[in-house]
Design a protein around this motif. Structure first.
Motif, PDB file in Angstrom:
ATOM      1  N   ALA A  26       0.991  -1.220   0.041  1.00  0.00           N
ATOM      2  CA  ALA A  26       0.098  -0.104  -0.074  1.00  0.00           C
ATOM      3  C   ALA A  26       0.784   1.324   0.376  1.00  0.00           C
ATOM      4  O   ALA A  26       1.781   1.265   0.204  1.00  0.00           O
ATOM      5  N   ALA A  27       0.345   2.245  -0.593  1.00  0.00           N
ATOM      6  CA  ALA A  27       1.083   3.869  -0.845  1.00  0.00           C
ATOM      7  C   ALA A  27       1.025   3.710   0.839  1.00  0.00           C
ATOM      8  O   ALA A  27       0.529   3.957   1.242  1.00  0.00           O
ATOM      9  N   VAL A  28       2.217   4.769   0.696  1.00  0.00           N
ATOM     10  CA  VAL A  28       2.873   5.035   2.407  1.00  0.00           C
ATOM     11  C   VAL A  28       1.821   6.123   3.270  1.00  0.00           C
ATOM     12  O   VAL A  28       1.793   5.828   3.614  1.00  0.00           O
ATOM     13  N   SER A  29       0.971   6.868   2.016  1.00  0.00           N
ATOM     14  CA  SER A  29      -0.775   7.352   2.824  1.00  0.00           C
ATOM     15  C   SER A  29      -1.206   7.318   3.550  1.00  0.00           C
ATOM     16  O   SER A  29      -2.090   7.308   3.878  1.00  0.00           O
ATOM     17  N   LEU A  30      -1.702   5.989   2.809  1.00  0.00           N
ATOM     18  CA  LEU A  30      -2.772   5.007   3.275  1.00  0.00           C
ATOM     19  C   LEU A  30      -2.271   4.393   4.675  1.00  0.00           C
ATOM     20  O   LEU A  30      -2.739   3.523   5.074  1.00  0.00           O
ATOM     21  N   THR A  31      -1.246   4.244   5.347  1.00  0.00           N
ATOM     22  CA  THR A  31      -0.125   3.754   6.612  1.00  0.00           C
ATOM     23  C   THR A  31      -1.662   3.266   7.583  1.00  0.00           C
ATOM     24  O   THR A  31      -1.420   2.758   8.519  1.00  0.00           O
ATOM     25  N   ALA A  68       8.382  -9.546  -6.166  1.00  0.00           N
ATOM     26  CA  ALA A  68       8.414  -9.490  -4.333  1.00  0.00           C
ATOM     27  C   ALA A  68       5.894  -9.789  -4.551  1.00  0.00           C
ATOM     28  O   ALA A  68       6.097  -9.842  -5.483  1.00  0.00           O
ATOM     29  N   PRO A  69       5.855 -11.119  -3.253  1.00  0.00           N
ATOM     30  CA  PRO A  69       5.104 -11.619  -3.091  1.00  0.00           C
ATOM     31  C   PRO A  69       3.532 -10.767  -2.721  1.00  0.00           C
ATOM     32  O   PRO A  69       3.641 -10.999  -1.287  1.00  0.00           O
ATOM     33  N   ALA A  70       3.071 -10.119  -3.710  1.00  0.00           N
ATOM     34  CA  ALA A  70       2.185  -9.231  -3.433  1.00  0.00           C
ATOM     35  C   ALA A  70       0.896 -10.281  -3.125  1.00  0.00           C
ATOM     36  O   ALA A  70       0.915 -10.321  -4.251  1.00  0.00           O
ATOM     37  N   ASP A  71      -0.378  -9.627  -2.722  1.00  0.00           N
ATOM     38  CA  ASP A  71      -1.533  -9.873  -2.772  1.00  0.00           C
ATOM     39  C   ASP A  71      -2.541  -9.613  -3.378  1.00  0.00           C
ATOM     40  O   ASP A  71      -3.555  -9.823  -4.380  1.00  0.00           O
ATOM     41  N   VAL A  72      -2.389  -7.678  -2.789  1.00  0.00           N
ATOM     42  CA  VAL A  72      -3.242  -6.919  -3.218  1.00  0.00           C
ATOM     43  C   VAL A  72      -2.302  -5.307  -3.393  1.00  0.00           C
ATOM     44  O   VAL A  72      -0.979  -5.542  -2.818  1.00  0.00           O
ATOM     45  N   PHE A  73      -2.232  -4.482  -4.411  1.00  0.00           N
ATOM     46  CA  PHE A  73      -1.675  -3.767  -4.654  1.00  0.00           C
ATOM     47  C   PHE A  73      -2.099  -2.899  -4.357  1.00  0.00           C
ATOM     48  O   PHE A  73      -3.472  -1.998  -5.237  1.00  0.00           O
ATOM     49  N   PHE A  74      -2.279  -1.406  -3.552  1.00  0.00           N
ATOM     50  CA  PHE A  74      -3.272  -0.211  -3.240  1.00  0.00           C
ATOM     51  C   PHE A  74      -2.176   1.493  -3.545  1.00  0.00           C
ATOM     52  O   PHE A  74      -1.546   1.247  -2.976  1.00  0.00           O
ATOM     53  N   ARG A 205      -6.753  10.085  -7.373  1.00  0.00           N
ATOM     54  CA  ARG A 205      -7.952   8.393  -7.702  1.00  0.00           C
ATOM     55  C   ARG A 205      -6.500   7.211  -6.680  1.00  0.00           C
ATOM     56  O   ARG A 205      -4.895   7.506  -7.529  1.00  0.00           O
ATOM     57  N   TYR A 206      -6.738   6.880  -5.287  1.00  0.00           N
ATOM     58  CA  TYR A 206      -6.609   5.439  -5.670  1.00  0.00           C
ATOM     59  C   TYR A 206      -6.643   4.580  -6.250  1.00  0.00           C
ATOM     60  O   TYR A 206      -7.953   4.776  -6.151  1.00  0.00           O
ATOM     61  N   MET A 207      -5.686   3.250  -6.585  1.00  0.00           N
ATOM     62  CA  MET A 207      -6.529   2.192  -7.198  1.00  0.00           C
ATOM     63  C   MET A 207      -6.234   1.029  -6.288  1.00  0.00           C
ATOM     64  O   MET A 207      -4.723   0.701  -5.418  1.00  0.00           O
TER      65      MET A 207
END
Length: 250
Positions: A26-31, A68-74, A205-207
């Protein structure tokens, strides 16, 4: 002793179900909002352990590209979900979830400025790196819309990500920064000096997307639907984001 041995025997026959680990980049702004969404999602899905990895969107996209083992990309921008989609690295099309806004922040005792032109009185202005980080690219676009970029370009202090731009103000390294409204809300010892004018706001916009290499495609989709549900709208608003009503699931 016999009772204890009996319990051990039962445990051997019926071992505890292994937790399913779901990794979200997730983007750091979503922490901050991700911390609350993690709690809510794990409560709704008791067998899932949600692991949140935050960094600049561009950095996360490069990591996914490299395996990298990511299941979701925000992501904080469609540029980087499009980047992965063009390389065939997304399992499903990215979905828009929320928006954001630009603000100018300064120290807690700084004076408000009347408009974007007020930035001209500062010799240093922090932004997330406008060369690659969405928060910086949006800030640059906002400055361009205000006709200020050429005048302030030499004063820009690029940072690793938007949280680093906020920290630069908090530590006194720079007097002002152009950041997301959500990050300003989350920060202490800073003050919003200017709400960027509506007419000059970039379209932020966040995707959210599911990388092709995920080992948990169904669970990943459940998380995507979870964060887009209408019942999450107040959570997003509380952290300074702007839900996109046309994109929210019932």
């Amino acid at each position: 002793m016999l009772a204890f041995l009996g319990l051990l025997a039962v445990s051997a026959l019926f071992p505890h179900a292994e937790q399913e680990e779901l990794t979200v980049f997730a983007a750091v702004s979503l922490t901050d909002v991700m911390s609350e969404l993690k709690t809510e999602f794990e409560a709704a899905y008791p067998g899932v352990d949600l692991v949140i990895n935050t960094a600049a969107t561009s950095m996360l996209a490069r990591q996914i590209e490299q395996g990298a083992p990511a299941d979701v990309f925000f992501a904080a921008s469609s540029e980087w979900t499009d980047y992965l989609a063009d390389k065939g690295l997304l399992r499903y099309p990215a979905r828009a979830v929320v928006g954001n806004r630009l603000v100018v922040i300064g120290s807690s005792d700084a004076s408000a400025i009347a408009g974007p032109g007020g930035l001209l009185r500062f010799d240093r202005i922090a932004l997330a790196d406008p060369a690659s980080v969405p928060a910086g690219q949006y800030a640059k676009e906002g400055l361009e819309r205000a006709g200020l970029w050429d005048a302030v370009a030499s004063r820009i202090v690029p940072t690793l990500d938007v949280r680093a731009a906020v920290a630069a103000v908090q530590t006194g390294a720079v007097p002002v920064a152009v950041v997301y409204a959500s990050d300003a809300r989350a920060a202490s010892d800073v003050r919003v000096l200017l709400q960027w004018p509506e007419a000059l706001q970039p379209r932020i916009r966040y995707m959210v997307a599911v990388p092709r290499r995920t080992q948990h495609p169904n669970r990943a989709l459940e998380f995507v639907e979870f964060v887009r549900q209408s019942k999450r709208v107040e959570v997003w608003r509380r952290y300074g984001f702007e839900p996109l009503a046309e994109q929210v699931l019932p």
